[in-house]
Design a protein around this motif. Structure first.
Motif, PDB file in Angstrom:
ATOM      1  N   VAL A  36      48.603  90.170   7.591  1.00 45.43           N
ATOM      2  CA  VAL A  36      49.970  90.670   7.413  1.00 45.43           C
ATOM      3  C   VAL A  36      50.390  91.575   8.569  1.00 45.43           C
ATOM      4  N   PRO A  37      49.681  92.688   8.853  1.00 46.91           N
ATOM      5  CA  PRO A  37      50.126  93.511   9.992  1.00 46.91           C
ATOM      6  C   PRO A  37      50.037  92.788  11.328  1.00 46.91           C
ATOM      7  N   MET A  38      49.107  91.847  11.473  1.00 49.96           N
ATOM      8  CA  MET A  38      49.005  91.116  12.732  1.00 49.96           C
ATOM      9  C   MET A  38      50.232  90.244  12.960  1.00 49.96           C
ATOM     10  N   LEU A  39      50.656  89.513  11.937  1.00 48.99           N
ATOM     11  CA  LEU A  39      51.842  88.668  12.067  1.00 48.99           C
ATOM     12  C   LEU A  39      53.099  89.508  12.256  1.00 48.99           C
ATOM     13  N   LEU A  40      53.161  90.656  11.581  1.00 50.93           N
ATOM     14  CA  LEU A  40      54.335  91.509  11.718  1.00 50.93           C
ATOM     15  C   LEU A  40      54.436  92.085  13.118  1.00 50.93           C
ATOM     16  N   ASN A  41      53.313  92.550  13.676  1.00 45.81           N
ATOM     17  CA  ASN A  41      53.354  93.091  15.036  1.00 45.81           C
ATOM     18  C   ASN A  41      53.615  92.006  16.067  1.00 45.81           C
ATOM     19  N   LEU A  42      53.112  90.802  15.841  1.00 45.69           N
ATOM     20  CA  LEU A  42      53.460  89.694  16.737  1.00 45.69           C
ATOM     21  C   LEU A  42      54.966  89.435  16.709  1.00 45.69           C
ATOM     22  N   GLY A  43      55.547  89.459  15.517  1.00 40.48           N
ATOM     23  CA  GLY A  43      56.966  89.177  15.382  1.00 40.48           C
ATOM     24  C   GLY A  43      57.835  90.164  16.126  1.00 40.48           C
ATOM     25  N   ILE A  44      57.530  91.467  15.996  1.00 42.67           N
ATOM     26  CA  ILE A  44      58.362  92.451  16.691  1.00 42.67           C
ATOM     27  C   ILE A  44      57.975  92.558  18.160  1.00 42.67           C
ATOM     28  N   SER A  45      56.916  91.838  18.585  1.00 43.90           N
ATOM     29  CA  SER A  45      56.556  91.743  19.999  1.00 43.90           C
ATOM     30  C   SER A  45      57.135  90.484  20.633  1.00 43.90           C
ATOM     31  N   GLY A  46      58.071  89.845  19.940  1.00 41.78           N
ATOM     32  CA  GLY A  46      58.749  88.680  20.492  1.00 41.78           C
ATOM     33  C   GLY A  46      58.250  87.353  19.978  1.00 41.78           C
ATOM     34  N   MET A  47      56.958  87.268  19.576  1.00 37.45           N
ATOM     35  CA  MET A  47      56.400  86.012  19.082  1.00 37.45           C
ATOM     36  C   MET A  47      56.772  85.853  17.618  1.00 37.45           C
TER      37      MET A  47
ATOM     38  N   VAL B 168      37.298  92.223  13.657  1.00 39.00           N
ATOM     39  CA  VAL B 168      37.387  93.421  12.832  1.00 39.00           C
ATOM     40  C   VAL B 168      38.306  94.424  13.527  1.00 39.00           C
ATOM     41  N   GLU B 169      38.516  95.563  12.890  1.00 38.60           N
ATOM     42  CA  GLU B 169      39.491  96.520  13.404  1.00 38.60           C
ATOM     43  C   GLU B 169      39.101  97.099  14.755  1.00 38.60           C
ATOM     44  N   SER B 170      37.820  97.024  15.112  1.00 41.74           N
ATOM     45  CA  SER B 170      37.384  97.597  16.385  1.00 41.74           C
ATOM     46  C   SER B 170      37.606  96.660  17.565  1.00 41.74           C
ATOM     47  N   HIS B 171      38.083  95.448  17.317  1.00 44.68           N
ATOM     48  CA  HIS B 171      38.323  94.511  18.418  1.00 44.68           C
ATOM     49  C   HIS B 171      39.442  95.028  19.325  1.00 44.68           C
ATOM     50  N   LYS B 172      39.169  95.072  20.605  1.00 42.07           N
ATOM     51  CA  LYS B 172      40.174  95.539  21.565  1.00 42.07           C
ATOM     52  C   LYS B 172      40.937  94.385  22.190  1.00 42.07           C
ATOM     53  N   THR B 173      40.307  93.201  22.203  1.00 40.23           N
ATOM     54  CA  THR B 173      40.945  92.036  22.822  1.00 40.23           C
ATOM     55  C   THR B 173      40.899  90.851  21.875  1.00 40.23           C
ATOM     56  N   LEU B 174      41.955  90.041  21.912  1.00 36.48           N
ATOM     57  CA  LEU B 174      41.963  88.751  21.245  1.00 36.48           C
ATOM     58  C   LEU B 174      42.650  87.754  22.171  1.00 36.48           C
ATOM     59  N   TYR B 175      43.240  86.733  21.608  1.00 35.24           N
ATOM     60  CA  TYR B 175      43.699  85.595  22.406  1.00 35.24           C
ATOM     61  C   TYR B 175      44.988  85.843  23.187  1.00 35.24           C
ATOM     62  N   LYS B 176      45.743  86.865  22.793  1.00 35.03           N
ATOM     63  CA  LYS B 176      47.080  87.045  23.356  1.00 35.03           C
ATOM     64  C   LYS B 176      47.224  88.417  24.002  1.00 35.03           C
ATOM     65  N   SER B 177      48.003  88.466  25.085  1.00 31.67           N
ATOM     66  CA  SER B 177      48.275  89.727  25.776  1.00 31.67           C
ATOM     67  C   SER B 177      49.779  89.930  25.839  1.00 31.67           C
ATOM     68  N   ILE B 178      50.264  90.842  25.022  1.00 28.74           N
ATOM     69  CA  ILE B 178      51.688  91.167  25.008  1.00 28.74           C
ATOM     70  C   ILE B 178      51.811  92.673  25.202  1.00 28.74           C
ATOM     71  N   PRO B 179      51.980  93.114  26.447  1.00 30.49           N
ATOM     72  CA  PRO B 179      51.957  94.550  26.758  1.00 30.49           C
ATOM     73  C   PRO B 179      53.285  95.249  26.461  1.00 30.49           C
ATOM     74  N   PHE B 180      53.657  95.223  25.199  1.00 29.65           N
ATOM     75  CA  PHE B 180      54.910  95.825  24.745  1.00 29.65           C
ATOM     76  C   PHE B 180      54.662  96.575  23.456  1.00 29.65           C
TER      77      PHE B 180
END
Length: 784
Positions: A489-500, A173-185
């Motif tokens: 949708v926003p998760m995939l978009l933010n991954l994309g502009i984070s290099g993934m 849910v939106e309150s999750h602070k951590t998931l499977y990937k760490s991209i500090p950008f």
């Protein structure tokens, strides 16, 4: 923490500053990228994300003032003060980013939390201090994007996150602070400018984007060096390109990896796998890849097959290959603790496993039971693991799916004191955790490349900044819920502009039962996700498209066929991504940064620059508001031309995903295919939306690295519209032998009549949207 400036010296691109207590270094990588570094733990950089730091020679000016030092390039001015406070200005002296001078001051939280927690609520935690903290002043016009795989909205302002790769089976849910990937950008958008910050620290890191106090935002870490890169724009897309020039762009994949893929936990026998393959062909639903989850293994031992369930694996993969299917198998890092099992015996003999603080092999439970964990931080271990890929390749496997590589265990995260060799810089789990999956992917990538000479296909669940060089990724164990569809949708978009850039979700959701309506809407996003895979969990209902009613199957088939039609366009986008780091699936803010209407647009995206997708993300909804940015846009389904910078209301029944093509676009299409490579495509269809524009189409063999040696073709199309429309065709590079013989031209304009190609009048066929005709694939000019 640093104290006052004592003295300084200049060394090439570096300004080395001695403060009273510590050393600070400002390093000019190029005019737009500046590294801020202090050796708080290690004397030198030790980056897992940046493998080759390439400097660009540029003019660097230096001045010393009473209260600060100043470096400048032709793009940036950097001012350095006591206590290593660093402020960034553009070349016009506009302040971009400023260190906060006061102490952190969290918002007041009133009351006693005890009774509140007794009812089962969780109190909001007060953020603790960290060994490293960089606090930036907030001007309140900021919007923040990136940070990789995080839940919630596109704009991350007002939220906090932790970078600590986490296998969390609870509903995200939106309150999750951590998931499977760490991209500090992350990318900051302010007024008329954009900039990025990449905090290259693999320890647990923290990002508070104004949640603690709206006067500042900060990022910090539990340990390691102070090491971050300031990446100037001012254009949003230039920030993405400059970040990926540091950490690496996504390499061009094999074309078949862009096809539709089917998975399940689990297809547990040869018979079931072949049944799935036959159904795809019989039911006319294109598919390129079938995935095997953990039950294909012998007792969950990695790099083995269960010969009872899957006798003669090489014959199975060959039979599937003859039917147009590739097989991808899951591989977890956990190696079963079992004497006589070669992986365990070799690893134990050579000291290839992580150990406890006493040097004893560390054991924890995962799918095989008690298991050891390869120390991927060591080059010898990565080489060993890379060589093991040959076992799968020899059995006919075409790609590897790395899972459970956070690393996850059945007993929670590995203890902090688990020991790793870390390529000659021994350390513990706190430093390696966030790059464990990254390094496993690197080993897998290198092994596949070594033994196939083809572009490797590696899927990973866990990753770090730079993992895009080695793997595609999916967003982990999502739920079959509308909320997870919306969040995709926003998760995939933010991954994309984070290099993934090569990413996707489990279409239909992994956990729980998908409904027909949910699958129908999810496949409409999957169609435009670079990784397009349907995957579901054990004991959930069947999720293959034919497992639902005919309406659902027909809708699913429609969008899978649309995906295959768009394969050459997507392949072009992936080639562009290799060059400039821009993902195929893009937030509108990437290209329309000055348009405030797109800054918080969570439910639309661009597929390249030419296609806008506005999916339906709510149950029972058959209409939605769509925002179209500047320009003219053509409804893909109806041909209606709509002026941009405008909100419209679009009717969209269950089988309709609102799609719009920008006027002036040329979209390459393939003919119908059951799988990529089914037949030679000697005629490329060009779907043309008359206007002013240009397009370059790329063609190679779709699998090898020969294109690196120039074996590819380029077709350039330039369209200008005045009284007449003229399309100039050029072939600036032609060094791949299987070139197109013809172009099939589809002009989406019902008023088109006379067609000339190189001065000769052509006949044509009328269509519902305009006309179409065929010309030879040679240089020339179309006029109409």
């Amino acid at each position: 923490m640093f104290g006052k400036i004592v003295n300084y010296k200049k060394e090439n691109s570096k300004l080395i500053i001695n403060f009273e207590k510590k050393i600070g270094i400002i390093d000019v990588i190029n005019p737009h990228v500046i590294n801020i570094f202090s050796p708080l733990k290690y004397e030198k950089h030790f980056s897992r994300a940046i493998e080759t730091l390439e400097y660009e020679e540029c003019e660097i000016n230096f001045q010393s003032f009473d209260t600060y030092l100043e470096l400048s390039t032709n793009a940036l001015i950097i001012k350095i003060y006591d206590d290593f406070k660093v402020d960034f200005y553009d070349s016009n002296k506009q302040l971009l980013c400023e260190d906060y001078r006061d102490e952190r001051e969290p918002f007041i939280r009133r009351g006693d939390s005890y009774l509140f927690e007794q009812e089962g609520h969780k109190s909001e935690e007060v953020s603790s201090s960290h060994k490293i903290e960089i606090i930036k002043k907030m001007y309140n016009d900021e919007k923040f994007y990136g940070l990789g795989e995080k839940t919630g909205h596109l704009n991350k302002k007002g939220y906090e996150y932790t970078m600590w790769n986490t296998d969390d089976a609870s509903p995200h849910v939106e309150s999750h602070k951590t998931l499977y990937k760490s991209i500090p950008f992350f990318i900051t958008l302010r007024k008329n400018t954009s900039f990025g910050i990449f905090f290259d620290n693999t320890f647990k890191t923290y990002f508070d984007m104004g949640k603690e106090n709206s006067n500042y935002y900060y990022f910090g870490a539990d340990d390691g060096n102070l090491d971050y890169y300031f990446i100037a724009g001012p254009e949003f897309n230039k920030v993405v390109s400059r970040y990926t020039s540091l950490t690496g762009t996504t390499p061009l994949p094999q074309m078949w990896t862009l096809g539709h893929q089917q998975s399940r936990y689990t297809y547990d026998s040869k018979e079931r796998l072949l049944e799935i393959a036959d159904n795809f062909r019989e039911k006319d639903i294109p598919c390129d890849v079938l995935h095997l989850d953990i039950d294909y293994m012998d007792d969950f031992k990695v790099f083995t097959w269960d010969e009872k369930k899957f006798p003669s694996p090489k014959e199975i993969t060959k039979e599937l290959s003859n039917n147009g299917f590739k097989v991808v198998t899951i591989i977890d890092p956990g190696v079963k603790k079992a004497r006589g099992y070669s992986m365990y015996d070799e690893g134990l003999k050579n000291g290839f496993f992580a150990t406890d603080k006493d040097g004893v092999t560390y054991i924890n439970k995962v799918w095989p039971g008690d298991s050891a964990f390869p120390d991927f931080s060591d080059t010898l271990v990565r080489d060993w693991w890379a060589d093991k890929q040959k076992l799968m390749i020899d059995s006919g496997v075409s790609g590897i799916w790395n899972d459970m590589n956070e690393p996850a265990s059945f007993n929670g995260p590995l203890p902090d004191d688990v020991q790793f060799k870390n390529d000659g810089r021994p350390t513990d789990h706190r430093e390696v955790h966030n790059v464990y999956g990254h390094l496993m992917s690197k080993a897998t990538f290198n092994g596949i490349k070594k033994y196939t000479a083809k572009r490797p296909f590696v899927i990973t669940r866990a990753c770090y900044a730079g993992s895009q060089k080695y793997s595609t990724a999916w967003t982990g164990d999502n739920q079959s819920s509308w909320e997870h569809l919306r969040m995709a949708v926003p998760m995939l978009l933010n991954l994309g502009i984070s290099g993934m850039a090569f990413v996707g979700t489990d279409v239909g959701g992994f956990i729980s039962d998908c409904t027909p309506e949910l699958l129908s809407r999810w496949v409409q996003i999957g169609c435009f996700s670079p990784l397009f895979r349907n995957h579901s969990a054990v004991v959930t209902r069947d999720q293959e498209p034919w497992s639902f009613d005919d309406t659902t199957s027909n809708i699913y088939r429609k969008y899978v066929k649309l995906r295959y039609k768009l394969i050459p366009y997507l392949y072009d986008l992936m080639k562009e991504c290799e060059s400039n780091g821009l993902p195929a699936m893009r937030p509108l803010v990437l290209h329309y940064t000055d348009d405030k209407n797109v800054h918080e647009l969570n439910d639309e995206f661009l597929f390249g620059e030419s296609i806008l997708v506005a999916p339906i993300l709510e149950q029972g909804k058959n209409f939605r508001a769509v925002y179209l940015p500047d320009g003219y846009w053509i409804d893909y389904w109806t041909g209606e031309i709509i002026k941009g910078q405008n909100h419209i209301l679009k009717k969209a029944e269950l089988d309709t995903c609102p799609i719009y093509i920008k006027k002036g676009s040329i979209i390459p299409n393939y003919p119908e295919l059951n799988y990529i490579g089914e037949k030679e495509v000697d005629t490329l269809t060009l779907d043309i939306y008359p206007g002013n524009g240009n397009y370059t189409h790329y063609q190679d063999d779709g699998s090898s690295y020969n294109y690196k040696n120039g074996e590819f073709n380029l077709y350039k199309f330039t369209m200008t519209k005045n009284e007449d429309t003229i399309i100039k065709i050029e072939i600036p590079h032609k060094n791949y032998e299987e070139f197109y013989m013809n172009f099939k031209i589809k002009i989406n304009d019902k008023n088109t009549n006379n067609i000339l190609f190189n001065g000769e009048i052509l006949s044509y066929d009328k269509t519902a949207s305009g006309i179409e005709f065929i010309i030879p694939a040679v240089e020339g000019q179309i006029k109409f």
